[in-house]
Design an enzyme around this catalytic site. Sequence first.
Site, PDB file in Angstrom:
ATOM      1  N   HIS A   1     -58.517  65.988 -48.198  1.00 25.92           N
ATOM      2  CA  HIS A   1     -59.897  65.559 -48.393  1.00 25.92           C
ATOM      3  C   HIS A   1     -60.107  65.000 -49.782  1.00 25.92           C
ATOM      4  O   HIS A   1     -59.191  64.988 -50.609  1.00 25.92           O
ATOM      5  CB  HIS A   1     -60.900  66.643 -48.011  1.00 25.92           C
ATOM      6  CG  HIS A   1     -60.768  67.912 -48.773  1.00 25.92           C
ATOM      7  ND1 HIS A   1     -61.137  68.023 -50.081  1.00 25.92           N
ATOM      8  CD2 HIS A   1     -60.276  69.122 -48.401  1.00 25.92           C
ATOM      9  CE1 HIS A   1     -60.896  69.254 -50.491  1.00 25.92           C
ATOM     10  NE2 HIS A   1     -60.373  69.932 -49.507  1.00 25.92           N
TER      11      HIS A   1
ATOM     12  N   HIS B   1     -58.840  66.666 -52.862  1.00 29.64           N
ATOM     13  CA  HIS B   1     -57.409  66.559 -53.167  1.00 29.64           C
ATOM     14  C   HIS B   1     -57.098  65.249 -53.876  1.00 29.64           C
ATOM     15  O   HIS B   1     -56.225  65.190 -54.729  1.00 29.64           O
ATOM     16  CB  HIS B   1     -56.576  66.675 -51.891  1.00 29.64           C
ATOM     17  CG  HIS B   1     -56.696  68.008 -51.225  1.00 29.64           C
ATOM     18  ND1 HIS B   1     -57.140  68.155 -49.930  1.00 29.64           N
ATOM     19  CD2 HIS B   1     -56.465  69.256 -51.677  1.00 29.64           C
ATOM     20  CE1 HIS B   1     -57.161  69.432 -49.616  1.00 29.64           C
ATOM     21  NE2 HIS B   1     -56.757  70.120 -50.657  1.00 29.64           N
TER      22      HIS B   1
ATOM     23  N   LYS C   1     -53.737  70.644 -42.420  1.00 29.95           N
ATOM     24  CA  LYS C   1     -55.187  70.515 -42.548  1.00 29.95           C
ATOM     25  C   LYS C   1     -55.354  69.145 -43.191  1.00 29.95           C
ATOM     26  O   LYS C   1     -54.518  68.742 -43.987  1.00 29.95           O
ATOM     27  CB  LYS C   1     -55.745  71.546 -43.532  1.00 29.95           C
ATOM     28  CG  LYS C   1     -56.205  72.845 -42.922  1.00 29.95           C
ATOM     29  CD  LYS C   1     -57.162  73.477 -43.915  1.00 29.95           C
ATOM     30  CE  LYS C   1     -57.077  74.982 -43.924  1.00 29.95           C
ATOM     31  NZ  LYS C   1     -57.837  75.586 -45.008  1.00 29.95           N
TER      32      LYS C   1
HETATM   33  N1  ARG Z   1     -54.562  74.099 -51.292  1.00 32.78           N
HETATM   34  C1  ARG Z   1     -55.770  74.468 -51.960  1.00 32.78           C
HETATM   35  C2  ARG Z   1     -56.974  73.810 -51.292  1.00 32.78           C
HETATM   36  O1  ARG Z   1     -56.849  72.774 -50.725  1.00 32.78           O
HETATM   37  C3  ARG Z   1     -55.750  74.086 -53.413  1.00 32.78           C
HETATM   38  C4  ARG Z   1     -54.702  74.803 -54.205  1.00 32.78           C
HETATM   39  C5  ARG Z   1     -54.981  74.778 -55.656  1.00 32.78           C
HETATM   40  N2  ARG Z   1     -54.002  75.488 -56.418  1.00 32.78           N
HETATM   41  C6  ARG Z   1     -53.907  76.806 -56.466  1.00 32.78           C
HETATM   42  N3  ARG Z   1     -52.909  77.319 -57.158  1.00 32.78           N
HETATM   43  N4  ARG Z   1     -54.740  77.599 -55.859  1.00 32.78           N
HETATM   44  O2  ARG Z   1     -58.071  74.305 -51.374  1.00 32.78           O
END
Ligand code: ARG
Length: 563
Positions: A129, A132, A126
């Site tokens: 963005h 991140h 994905k």
């Molecule tokens: N990958 C997730 C996203 O992009 C964020 C993860 C954050 N960390 C967690 N332990 N949930 O939305």
Amino acid sequence: MHHFRKEIAEAVARQAGLEPAQAEAALMTPPRREMGDYAFPCFVLAKAMKKSPAELAKTLARDIGSIPGVDRVEAVGPYVNFVLNDARLAEAVLREAVAQGARYGQSTDGAGKVVVIDYSSPNIAKPFHVGHLRSTIIGSALYRLFGMLGYTAVGINHLGDWGTQFGKQIVALKRWGRPEDVHDLMALNRLYVQYHQEEERQPALADEARAWFRRQEAGDAEALELWRAIRETSLQYFQRIYRRLGVQFDAYLGESFYNDKMGAIVEEAAAKGLATRSQGALVVDLSKQGIDPPAMLQKADGTTLYITRDLAAAKHRYETYAFHKMLYVVGAAQSFHFQQLFTVLKLLGYGWADACAHIPFGLVHGMSTRQGNVIYLEELLDEARQRALAYMRQNVEKRQELEDENAVAEAVGIGAIFFFDLSRQRVKDYTFDWDRAVSFDGDTGPYLMNAHARIAGIIRKCGIEPDSRADVSLLVEPEARVLVRLVGQYEEKLREAATSTEPSLLANYLLDLAHALHASYYKLRVKEEERTLAQARLLLYMVVKQVLASGLAVLGIPALERM
Ligand code: ARG
């Protein structure tokens, strides 16, 4: 400065009948410099003593007697203000800063304690963005901040490398991709976008995607092989970016890592009577905790969810690191998710659930390239470098001194992006503005970097060698007194920034320091000054440079010697 604070707190405690720790906790740094170095707010005493804070302040100031290192004690309204002796202060602060060198500002508050920080955590297959990027910038700053406080910081990249998006990515690859596309992140991103466009026209694609993800979760060889290749391609790309940004992790433990660990926690939730079946799905009702809808641990088709993996991850992290704190640096949009997560952990009986915190941040506008929130990091960083270069070519004289203009521009570009973000309160949304971010004027990263390079130049060219025994009691000008005090506050600022998980406190402190430095150049000359005075000022400048470099490094911004 800590030493003076303690002396004052003890004197206040003696006089007012408090515990020294209580008095110390109440001592504040006044908002304006004219008000002195420390202030004790007498509201703290007023209740017990049944007198007005202003009366108490007067009595306290009159009776407190002399305190080593303190020149004046004054009651101003409800406050008692303390003004430190300049020479004693300069002596204490500068000697300590020189003796500790690059370690100056570090403390041992966190000795023996682990703080786990989950940051960046992009999704594989994905697009990356803006959120991140913010998580990467803020999370890595917190990581270094807690390190300065003596904590063992553990940085974890919770890669989104499992989940229904892989089903979609596989459908897109199979239908419209070429075999080699699995090795090309841009091609994968394009296919992912295409999938969503096609799905609007053909909703049946969603079933196909779900079926692929089910196959993947069931261990199907073809699905797993594609997943592995996609993951590898994304990971290599991210690691290239992290290297460029100077961002590190102690562990890449993505969601897929918890595949074999979710069963246990799901069973535990069922065994403890927490999780119940609802229309085939396994859910935890949180309505008694005021949270609705319930947390779903398993869908009716047996597949797991984001929160299931987070539950398993939290437990695994506690078992691995026995953390004192765990911070999730994730956009504010996920607040509900973390509320559910922490509540379920608590209901499972884990006391350490209280040590977990969501560290949210706001949105960024004006940074996305092409569509939506998606940013192409490599393009963004290239653009930052080009803009920095263009700015330097137009505005910076004596650029010919630079050995590698491109490397400087790269650093300036990164400093511009990082500081634009870290200088504002993290929960606030902001609009990114290239012209403001890369400018060397105004409260920007490049301004700070430039302050550092400029002071480095002054030190290089001053014509004398530093002497750590210089007589710093000669630093009597107002500009020097301000600089000494700011240097003395560094450790406390790091502590405040870490404990409030707010790197902007450090960012703004560094701006104060750079402004104070700027105001000093013409007043506090080194070159061609009388020798002992020149030595004292040189020492002060060296220490200020050291604090600037250290603070910038904590924020993830390179401090260059020339630019
Ligand atoms: N990958 C997730 C996203 O992009 C964020 C993860 C954050 N960390 C967690 N332990 N949930 O939305």
